[in-house]
Write a protein that holds these residues in place. Structure first.
Motif, PDB file in Angstrom:
ATOM      1  N   GLU A  30       0.833  -1.208   0.000  1.00  0.00           N
ATOM      2  CA  GLU A  30       0.000   0.000   0.000  1.00  0.00           C
ATOM      3  C   GLU A  30       0.861   1.247   0.000  1.00  0.00           C
ATOM      4  O   GLU A  30       2.029   1.216   0.386  1.00  0.00           O
ATOM      5  N   HIS A  32       2.402   4.577   1.288  1.00  0.00           N
ATOM      6  CA  HIS A  32       2.804   5.047   2.612  1.00  0.00           C
ATOM      7  C   HIS A  32       3.359   6.460   2.512  1.00  0.00           C
ATOM      8  O   HIS A  32       4.301   6.806   3.209  1.00  0.00           O
ATOM      9  N   SER A  69      -6.280  -3.406   2.830  1.00  0.00           N
ATOM     10  CA  SER A  69      -5.963  -1.965   2.764  1.00  0.00           C
ATOM     11  C   SER A  69      -7.037  -1.206   2.009  1.00  0.00           C
ATOM     12  O   SER A  69      -6.764  -0.174   1.397  1.00  0.00           O
ATOM     13  N   HIS A  72      -7.626   2.661   2.151  1.00  0.00           N
ATOM     14  CA  HIS A  72      -6.689   3.620   1.562  1.00  0.00           C
ATOM     15  C   HIS A  72      -7.286   4.173   0.275  1.00  0.00           C
ATOM     16  O   HIS A  72      -7.878   3.453  -0.516  1.00  0.00           O
ATOM     17  N   THR A  79      -1.251   0.999  -3.860  1.00  0.00           N
ATOM     18  CA  THR A  79      -1.981   0.064  -3.006  1.00  0.00           C
ATOM     19  C   THR A  79      -2.555  -1.077  -3.838  1.00  0.00           C
ATOM     20  O   THR A  79      -3.212  -0.841  -4.847  1.00  0.00           O
TER      21      THR A  79
END
Length: 154
Positions: A30, A32, A69, A72, A79
């Motif tokens: 994902e 960051h 995830s 997100h 991601t």
């Protein structure tokens, strides 16, 4: 002690020597932000589990690089998320096969916060399927007071 490096003939003796235990690292892929790579959660799980495996001789199953995830934003590329039900079923099936291979103590090491609920569901399903299988989830974000304070400081 990587599971993937062991032959099928070696696994029974390795498991016997460590009370039939194995480690399953779980991460995520994902975004960051601009300062970290998209695989940081998987890297954390992998590094922590390799060190534990090295010290304990408990074999480490291959690291799961995908996690839950879905919260997100798709605004930022990077991601690759899976649905909670997919993670639940995937970990359950890994546990089924690990059990068939002789594992009776499975330590799931989670390095991505929103994997927690799906992993808990997989744990419950595995415990319901096998009376003699002990499953534990360890979250790297709260592995110690110092790590927890640092991890949740932002």
């Amino acid at each position: 002690m990587l599971w993937s490096d062991l032959t099928w003939e070696e696994i029974p003796e390795v498991l016997k020597a460590v009370n039939y235990s194995a480690i399953l690292p779980v991460g995520a892929t994902e975004q960051h932000g601009p300062h970290l790579g998209c695989g940081v959660d998987s890297v954390i799980a992998d590094i922590v589990c390799k060190e534990v495996s090295k010290r304990t001789k408990v074999p480490m199953l291959p690291t799961l690089p995908y996690g839950c995830s879905i919260g997100h934003s798709k605004h930022w590329p990077g991601t690759i998320a899976i649905q909670p039900i997919t993670l639940i079923e995937f970990v359950k099936q890994i546990g089924d096969w690990a059990y068939a291979g002789g594992v009776r103590r499975l330590f799931i090491v989670n390095a991505h916060v929103t994997n927690a609920a799906p992993l808990r569901c997989a744990l419950e399903m595995l415990r319901a399927s096998y009376d003699d299988l002990m499953v534990s989830i360890i979250h790297t974000a709260s592995i110690s007071t110092r790590v927890k304070e640092f991890h949740f400081s932002d």
